[in-house]
Write a protein that holds these residues in place. Sequence first.
Motif, PDB file in Angstrom:
ATOM      1  N   ILE A  74       0.887  -0.763   0.246  1.00  0.00           N
ATOM      2  CA  ILE A  74       0.216  -0.135   0.093  1.00  0.00           C
ATOM      3  C   ILE A  74       0.815   1.280  -0.009  1.00  0.00           C
ATOM      4  CG2 ILE A  74      -1.980   1.152   1.310  1.00  0.00           C
ATOM      5  CD1 ILE A  74      -2.735  -1.733   2.004  1.00  0.00           C
ATOM      6  N   LEU A  75       0.680   2.448  -0.727  1.00  0.00           N
ATOM      7  CA  LEU A  75       1.004   3.436  -1.016  1.00  0.00           C
ATOM      8  C   LEU A  75       0.198   5.199  -0.427  1.00  0.00           C
ATOM      9  CD1 LEU A  75       2.772   3.408  -4.241  1.00  0.00           C
ATOM     10  CD2 LEU A  75       3.838   2.656  -2.703  1.00  0.00           C
ATOM     11  N   SER A  76       0.900   4.257   0.197  1.00  0.00           N
ATOM     12  CA  SER A  76       0.407   6.691   1.353  1.00  0.00           C
ATOM     13  C   SER A  76       0.402   7.898   1.240  1.00  0.00           C
ATOM     14  CB  SER A  76       0.279   6.052   2.745  1.00  0.00           C
ATOM     15  OG  SER A  76      -0.535   4.625   3.464  1.00  0.00           O
ATOM     16  N   PHE A  77      -0.762   8.406   0.603  1.00  0.00           N
ATOM     17  CA  PHE A  77      -0.026  10.401   0.478  1.00  0.00           C
ATOM     18  C   PHE A  77       0.150  10.762   1.977  1.00  0.00           C
ATOM     19  CE2 PHE A  77       0.576   8.393  -3.627  1.00  0.00           C
ATOM     20  CZ  PHE A  77       1.940   8.653  -3.431  1.00  0.00           C
ATOM     21  N   ALA A  78      -0.185  11.435   2.531  1.00  0.00           N
ATOM     22  CA  ALA A  78       0.231  11.858   3.787  1.00  0.00           C
ATOM     23  C   ALA A  78      -0.984  11.339   4.941  1.00  0.00           C
ATOM     24  CB  ALA A  78      -0.781  13.617   3.536  1.00  0.00           C
ATOM     25  N   GLY A  79      -0.691  10.115   5.235  1.00  0.00           N
ATOM     26  CA  GLY A  79      -1.027   8.958   5.780  1.00  0.00           C
ATOM     27  C   GLY A  79      -2.245   8.194   5.317  1.00  0.00           C
ATOM     28  N   ILE A  80      -2.763   9.287   3.921  1.00  0.00           N
ATOM     29  CA  ILE A  80      -3.349   8.703   3.288  1.00  0.00           C
ATOM     30  C   ILE A  80      -3.618   7.621   2.822  1.00  0.00           C
ATOM     31  CG2 ILE A  80      -5.911   8.819   1.684  1.00  0.00           C
ATOM     32  CD1 ILE A  80      -6.006  11.889   3.195  1.00  0.00           C
ATOM     33  N   ASP A  96     -13.312  -5.599  -4.399  1.00  0.00           N
ATOM     34  CA  ASP A  96     -14.214  -5.812  -3.907  1.00  0.00           C
ATOM     35  C   ASP A  96     -13.460  -5.918  -2.558  1.00  0.00           C
ATOM     36  OD1 ASP A  96     -11.728  -7.184  -2.630  1.00  0.00           O
ATOM     37  OD2 ASP A  96     -10.671  -8.550  -4.561  1.00  0.00           O
ATOM     38  N   ALA A  97     -14.641  -6.363  -1.322  1.00  0.00           N
ATOM     39  CA  ALA A  97     -14.536  -6.050  -0.120  1.00  0.00           C
ATOM     40  C   ALA A  97     -12.979  -6.436   0.890  1.00  0.00           C
ATOM     41  CB  ALA A  97     -15.166  -7.765   0.741  1.00  0.00           C
ATOM     42  N   GLU A  98     -11.667  -7.273   0.504  1.00  0.00           N
ATOM     43  CA  GLU A  98     -10.933  -7.070   1.434  1.00  0.00           C
ATOM     44  C   GLU A  98     -10.207  -5.692   0.525  1.00  0.00           C
ATOM     45  OE1 GLU A  98      -6.643 -10.426   1.258  1.00  0.00           O
ATOM     46  OE2 GLU A  98      -7.865 -10.037  -0.516  1.00  0.00           O
ATOM     47  N   GLN A  99      -9.844  -5.955  -0.811  1.00  0.00           N
ATOM     48  CA  GLN A  99      -9.644  -4.176  -1.200  1.00  0.00           C
ATOM     49  C   GLN A  99      -9.838  -3.093  -1.459  1.00  0.00           C
ATOM     50  OE1 GLN A  99     -10.892  -5.033  -5.642  1.00  0.00           O
ATOM     51  NE2 GLN A  99      -8.599  -6.115  -6.025  1.00  0.00           N
ATOM     52  N   ALA A 100     -11.488  -2.943  -0.480  1.00  0.00           N
ATOM     53  CA  ALA A 100     -12.011  -1.472   0.101  1.00  0.00           C
ATOM     54  C   ALA A 100     -10.815  -1.571   1.505  1.00  0.00           C
ATOM     55  CB  ALA A 100     -13.639  -1.632   0.003  1.00  0.00           C
ATOM     56  N   GLN A 101     -10.973  -2.704   2.560  1.00  0.00           N
ATOM     57  CA  GLN A 101     -10.758  -2.535   3.492  1.00  0.00           C
ATOM     58  C   GLN A 101      -9.061  -1.895   3.561  1.00  0.00           C
ATOM     59  OE1 GLN A 101     -10.347  -6.340   5.580  1.00  0.00           O
ATOM     60  NE2 GLN A 101     -10.531  -5.149   7.746  1.00  0.00           N
ATOM     61  N   LEU A 102      -8.565  -2.456   2.851  1.00  0.00           N
ATOM     62  CA  LEU A 102      -7.088  -2.083   2.837  1.00  0.00           C
ATOM     63  C   LEU A 102      -7.131  -0.684   2.490  1.00  0.00           C
ATOM     64  CD1 LEU A 102      -5.502  -5.126   0.773  1.00  0.00           C
ATOM     65  CD2 LEU A 102      -5.317  -4.713   3.536  1.00  0.00           C
ATOM     66  N   LEU A 103      -7.312  -0.168   1.842  1.00  0.00           N
ATOM     67  CA  LEU A 103      -7.447   1.185   1.510  1.00  0.00           C
ATOM     68  C   LEU A 103      -8.692   2.283   2.600  1.00  0.00           C
ATOM     69  CD1 LEU A 103      -7.592   0.644  -2.679  1.00  0.00           C
ATOM     70  CD2 LEU A 103      -5.459   1.593  -1.447  1.00  0.00           C
ATOM     71  N   GLY A 104      -9.419   0.886   2.987  1.00  0.00           N
ATOM     72  CA  GLY A 104     -10.138   2.207   4.064  1.00  0.00           C
ATOM     73  C   GLY A 104     -11.149   2.992   3.157  1.00  0.00           C
ATOM     74  N   ILE A 105     -11.865   2.579   2.450  1.00  0.00           N
ATOM     75  CA  ILE A 105     -13.116   3.209   1.306  1.00  0.00           C
ATOM     76  C   ILE A 105     -13.865   2.524   1.864  1.00  0.00           C
ATOM     77  CG2 ILE A 105     -11.464   4.411   0.019  1.00  0.00           C
ATOM     78  CD1 ILE A 105     -11.428   2.538  -1.851  1.00  0.00           C
ATOM     79  N   PRO A 106     -15.046   2.978   1.305  1.00  0.00           N
ATOM     80  CA  PRO A 106     -16.613   2.133   0.946  1.00  0.00           C
ATOM     81  C   PRO A 106     -15.941   1.168   0.144  1.00  0.00           C
ATOM     82  CG  PRO A 106     -17.084   3.988   1.439  1.00  0.00           C
ATOM     83  CD  PRO A 106     -15.544   4.417   0.849  1.00  0.00           C
TER      84      PRO A 106
END
Length: 263
Positions: free
Chosen positions: A154-160, A214-224
């Motif tokens: 996962i790549l995050s910018f400004a903690g997101i 999918d559900a796992e991808q959404a969870q990892l990215l913290g999005i609906p």
Amino acid sequence: MSTLHNTAPDTPAGNHGSTGVSTPAFSPLYQQIKGLILQSLEAGEWRPGELIPSEMELAARFKVSQGTVRKAIDELAAENLVMRRQGKGTFVATHAAQQVQYRFLKLHPDAGDLQGEGRAERHILDCRRLRAPAEVARALALRTGDAVMHVRRILSFAGIPTILEDIWLPGNAFKGLTVEQMSNYQGPTYAMFELDYGVRMVRADEKIRAVLPDAEQAQLLGIPSTTPLLSVERTAFTYNDVPMELRRGLYRTDTHHYRNALN
């Protein structure tokens, strides 16, 4: 040394006259010199970031004019394989160089620019050796079941969390790749591939489409799970169009956009 065929560049190839006899088509001399320089790059004679011989030295080596060498190097520079530095010479291009660090990164922040945003924070979820599934093997010109390295991060910018990536690499070329390497190297990943494995990515093909996670991808990215994402599938190649990476990324576009300059 390879044989050079010094034929006039405007000599037509194919059938001549009414004889119906086909003659071989030879490439222009500068293209042959370009091919020989590429062979040396591929063989590692000059590593990324290193100075290559001067035009005069290459002209003497290949027994051609400096003008022919200059034209060959001009094409290599246009293809981002070498870099000219005023007053210093010509260097093998490297992803560690400031001016090319973002060449393969097309996701830009809506506010500001890549330089101002700073480097992405990397969270390596997995890095392991496995047998290549059929579609991965096809993309990397391997056989199904051949060894590949798989990295998920996962790549995050400004903690997101902004990008979820799955990366597959040929197992033989990247033997020993670890989570620590992927996490600790502070520069561009492609620069680390150059330094630690001698593999330089020189070009890439990408396919882009809009998808839902999918559900796992959404969870990892913290999005609906109803959040639209940009799916970017990249195949990156080293010299002579040898595929060395299959990368599938899911990009959030609520704070970033995909930007590509066409010329």
